[in-house]
Scaffold this active site. Structure first.
Site, PDB file in Angstrom:
ATOM      1  N   ASP A  37       1.168  12.360  36.175  1.00 58.38           N
ATOM      2  CA  ASP A  37      -0.038  12.623  35.389  1.00 58.38           C
ATOM      3  C   ASP A  37      -0.806  13.863  35.830  1.00 58.38           C
ATOM      4  O   ASP A  37      -0.328  14.664  36.632  1.00 58.38           O
ATOM      5  CB  ASP A  37      -0.915  11.383  35.268  1.00 58.38           C
ATOM      6  CG  ASP A  37      -1.224  10.748  36.589  1.00 58.38           C
ATOM      7  OD1 ASP A  37      -1.422  11.504  37.554  1.00 58.38           O
ATOM      8  OD2 ASP A  37      -1.249   9.507  36.651  1.00 58.38           O
ATOM      9  N   LYS A  59      -3.779  11.855  32.253  1.00 57.33           N
ATOM     10  CA  LYS A  59      -5.121  11.534  31.781  1.00 57.33           C
ATOM     11  C   LYS A  59      -6.018  12.664  32.238  1.00 57.33           C
ATOM     12  O   LYS A  59      -5.929  13.092  33.381  1.00 57.33           O
ATOM     13  CB  LYS A  59      -5.658  10.255  32.406  1.00 57.33           C
ATOM     14  CG  LYS A  59      -4.602   9.241  32.689  1.00 57.33           C
ATOM     15  CD  LYS A  59      -5.192   8.092  33.477  1.00 57.33           C
ATOM     16  CE  LYS A  59      -4.058   7.155  33.878  1.00 57.33           C
ATOM     17  NZ  LYS A  59      -4.489   5.896  34.391  1.00 57.33           N
ATOM     18  N   MET A 175     -14.666  10.682  41.473  1.00 60.78           N
ATOM     19  CA  MET A 175     -15.020  10.566  40.040  1.00 60.78           C
ATOM     20  C   MET A 175     -16.531  10.455  39.839  1.00 60.78           C
ATOM     21  O   MET A 175     -16.992   9.730  38.960  1.00 60.78           O
ATOM     22  CB  MET A 175     -14.331   9.325  39.422  1.00 60.78           C
ATOM     23  CG  MET A 175     -12.832   9.447  39.383  1.00 60.78           C
ATOM     24  SD  MET A 175     -12.003   7.944  38.820  1.00 60.78           S
ATOM     25  CE  MET A 175     -11.940   6.977  40.320  1.00 60.78           C
TER      26      MET A 175
HETATM   27  N1  SAH Z   1      -5.459   8.455  43.739  1.00 58.72           N
HETATM   28  C1  SAH Z   1      -6.286   9.634  43.845  1.00 58.72           C
HETATM   29  C2  SAH Z   1      -7.618   9.463  43.156  1.00 58.72           C
HETATM   30  C3  SAH Z   1      -7.503   9.429  41.666  1.00 58.72           C
HETATM   31  S1  SAH Z   1      -9.037   9.239  40.887  1.00 58.72           S
HETATM   32  C4  SAH Z   1      -6.467  10.009  45.311  1.00 58.72           C
HETATM   33  O1  SAH Z   1      -6.077   9.239  46.174  1.00 58.72           O
HETATM   34  O2  SAH Z   1      -7.001  11.082  45.586  1.00 58.72           O
HETATM   35  C5  SAH Z   1      -9.401  10.890  40.388  1.00 58.72           C
HETATM   36  C6  SAH Z   1     -10.448  11.492  41.271  1.00 58.72           C
HETATM   37  O3  SAH Z   1      -9.870  11.889  42.499  1.00 58.72           O
HETATM   38  C7  SAH Z   1     -11.060  12.763  40.741  1.00 58.72           C
HETATM   39  O4  SAH Z   1     -12.072  12.495  39.784  1.00 58.72           O
HETATM   40  C8  SAH Z   1     -11.638  13.347  42.005  1.00 58.72           C
HETATM   41  O5  SAH Z   1     -12.817  12.685  42.386  1.00 58.72           O
HETATM   42  C9  SAH Z   1     -10.567  12.994  42.994  1.00 58.72           C
HETATM   43  N2  SAH Z   1      -9.602  14.089  43.199  1.00 58.72           N
HETATM   44  C10 SAH Z   1      -8.296  14.063  42.942  1.00 58.72           C
HETATM   45  N3  SAH Z   1      -7.715  15.235  43.312  1.00 58.72           N
HETATM   46  C11 SAH Z   1      -8.704  15.999  43.837  1.00 58.72           C
HETATM   47  C12 SAH Z   1      -8.770  17.297  44.408  1.00 58.72           C
HETATM   48  N4  SAH Z   1      -7.697  18.060  44.546  1.00 58.72           N
HETATM   49  N5  SAH Z   1      -9.961  17.737  44.847  1.00 58.72           N
HETATM   50  C13 SAH Z   1     -11.074  16.982  44.750  1.00 58.72           C
HETATM   51  N6  SAH Z   1     -11.066  15.761  44.203  1.00 58.72           N
HETATM   52  C14 SAH Z   1      -9.900  15.266  43.756  1.00 58.72           C
END
Ligand code: SAH
Length: 513
Positions: A37, A59, A175
């Site tokens: 995704d 998404k 998020m």
């Molecule tokens: N499973 C993922 C989280 C998914 S929810 C994890 O463990 O990181 C999606 C949220 O993750 C985004 O809204 C943001 O808050 C965060 N996120 C994911 N990738 C990111 C990145 N490279 N830099 C900052 N925030 C990130």
């Protein structure tokens, strides 16, 4: 009946390819089906084998392109068909990744599965923005919390006021961008001091990372002013104070810079890696398409006489790659190359040859066909020597002419042709048109020519950043000028490092004129 396959729920890490686990990489390489995704770095998808079916179920914030039940159904269906299915998720699958729901669906369907953890984005954001998440004197606990509350999805309500009352704690909010001012207000209502340090880190670990720092009272408006949005982690806690002292990533020489490299005949991964090591956001523009075009008869002739040649000469990494694809099919043993000596032009070409544990005996300092011919002549081994040159269809004859003038017997083996690529729908080209860049690097005359051939598809939108143009050396600069492109900087010596040095110097001059 077919044996049931297996599903791997795999964390892809926060973005930087180096932060993917070895297990994840191994599974991506062997997957029959790859489901991924939005937050997964697209380059990871290039690791799959050629027969792998790749399914995007991305998404974007607030928009689900495939409902969760359908994703679960897809995993079960493919596994039942006997496939090895890799479900790749940004960060870690079990941290706000709905990995738990997918695991439950698999267990219910009797599908064997494995979960591979990944570096979750809060950890990467801390490391790459210079924010230690715990600290002996200031923070003894770390809370990972979601700021995303969508009442239609019956998600749990987070008690922000209660979190605001915690002492010596670091909050890492996922998020949280769309509701940040609301969250900050509730934390303060719960007792969190308005002066508590806070930071937002967007696109953590990537060249496009941006961060702002303030207090819990100011962070929402500072982030909005800076235009920071999802995906971002919000940190709240005293640990944020340490940022300036330990911010190794954002202090890199090219951090915050967008640099375009052109991908022409050969991949530019050597140059790209060097730029990324310096913190740059690299936009790789593929300008031409390399199409293998192998003359069967010539290939058979060359292979049957392989032992009689003295030198084999490569002018591009693509030539090396395609040559070895055919060589490996024809011969099970690398020693069929006999004592053939290898010559080539360009660092990427040399790197491709070295992958086969073969030493390059002749490589000119300046990456041109003419310099390659001179370097070969300088070895003093060409008189009556048999040389095979492996080329594309566009290669100029200068190499062959010079070698023949030095009394070598030269056979050419063209293995591919190049075509102009349609950039109208290409993501990197679209990104370049919209946002521009700080600089475009030209590593060869053919790259400059290909750039001009694509001028229409690369026209910058109003407001896009106007790039400087940099060249690898005098010959490329001459071509740029012939094509009416400016030469803002030129490397002072052969090799990619000198080009990067010139780039850094030229960009530095731009900010303080
Ligand atoms: N499973 C993922 C989280 C998914 S929810 C994890 O463990 O990181 C999606 C949220 O993750 C985004 O809204 C943001 O808050 C965060 N996120 C994911 N990738 C990111 C990145 N490279 N830099 C900052 N925030 C990130």
């Amino acid at each position: 009946m077919q044996a049931t396959g297996m599903v791997f729920l795999v964390g892809a890490g926060p973005g930087d390819l180096g932060l993917v686990t070895l297990r994840a990489k191994e599974l991506i390489r062997t997957a029959d089906v790859l489901v991924y995704d939005y937050l997964v770095h697209p380059d990871l998808v290039d690791w799959v084998k050629s027969t792998c079916e790749v399914v995007y179920v991305g998404k974007k914030a607030g928009f689900h392109s495939m409902p969760q039940e359908d994703i679960e159904g897809l995993l079960v269906r493919h596994a039942k068909a006997g496939h090895q299915v890799v479900r790749l998720k940004g960060g870690d699958p079990y941290v706000f990744g709905r990995g738990g729901e997918e695991a439950r669906a698999l267990a219910a369907g009797g599908i064997p599965f494995e979960v591979v953890p990944g570096v979750t984005s809060a950890l990467a954001a801390g490391a790459y923005a210079g924010i230690p998440l715990t600290q002996r004197n200031t923070s003894a606990s770390l809370v990972l919390v979601t700021g995303h509350e969508d009442p239609t999805k019956h998600e749990l309500q987070v008690d922000w006021a209660r979190l605001g009352g915690l002492q010596n704690t670091t909050l890492a909010i996922y998020m949280g961008m769309s509701r940040l001012s609301d969250i900050a207000a509730k934390l303060q209502e719960g007792g969190l001091a308005a002066t508590t340090p806070a930071a937002v880190v967007q696109w953590a670990s990537l060249g496009r990372q941006r961060s702002v720092t303030g207090t819990v009272a100011s962070i929402a408006s500072l982030a909005a002013e800076a235009g920071l949005q999802a995906p971002a982690i919000v940190f709240i806690g005293d640990v944020v104070r340490h940022q300036k002292n330990v911010d190794w990533f954002e202090n890199l020489a090219l951090f915050g810079r967008r640099i375009v490299v052109t991908r022409t005949r050969s991949g530019n991964s050597v140059l790209r890696n060097k730029l990324q090591q310096l913190g740059a956001e690299v936009v790789e523009l593929p300008l031409i398409n390399v199409v293998p075009d192998v003359p069967r008869e010539t290939l058979v002739e060359v292979f049957s006489e392989l032992g009689t040649y003295d030198w084999i000469v490569f002018t591009s990494a693509n030539g090396v790659r395609i040559f070895f694809e055919h060589f490996n099919q024809a011969y099970p043993d690398i020693r069929a190359l006999g004592l053939l000596r290898f010559a080539c032009v360009g660092e990427a070409t040399a790197a491709e040859i070295e992958k086969y544990q073969i030493a390059v005996e002749c490589q000119p300092e300046v990456a041109t066909a003419s310099a390659l011919a001179d370097a070969l002549i300088a070895t003093g081994s060409l008189d009556s020597a048999k040389v095979i040159t492996v080329t594309g269809n566009r290669n100029r004859d200068v190499l062959v002419q010079k070698l023949e003038a030095a009394r070598a017997i030269v056979d050419t083996l063209p293995l591919y042709r190049t075509e102009k690529l349609d950039l109208s729908q290409h993501a990197a080209a679209h990104d370049f048109r919209e946002r521009g860049a700080d600089a475009v690097l030209f590593a060869s005359s053919s790259a400059a020519q290909a750039f001009v051939d694509q001028a229409e598809a690369l026209e910058l939108a109003p407001g896009a950043r106007q790039p400087q143009f940099g060249s690898m050396g005098p010959q490329t600069s001459a071509t740029l000028r012939e094509l009416n492109l400016p030469v803002d900087f030129e490397s002072a010596a052969p090799g990619l490092d000198a080009l990067i040095e010139a780039l850094i110097e030229s960009l530095a001059q731009q900010i303080d004129p």
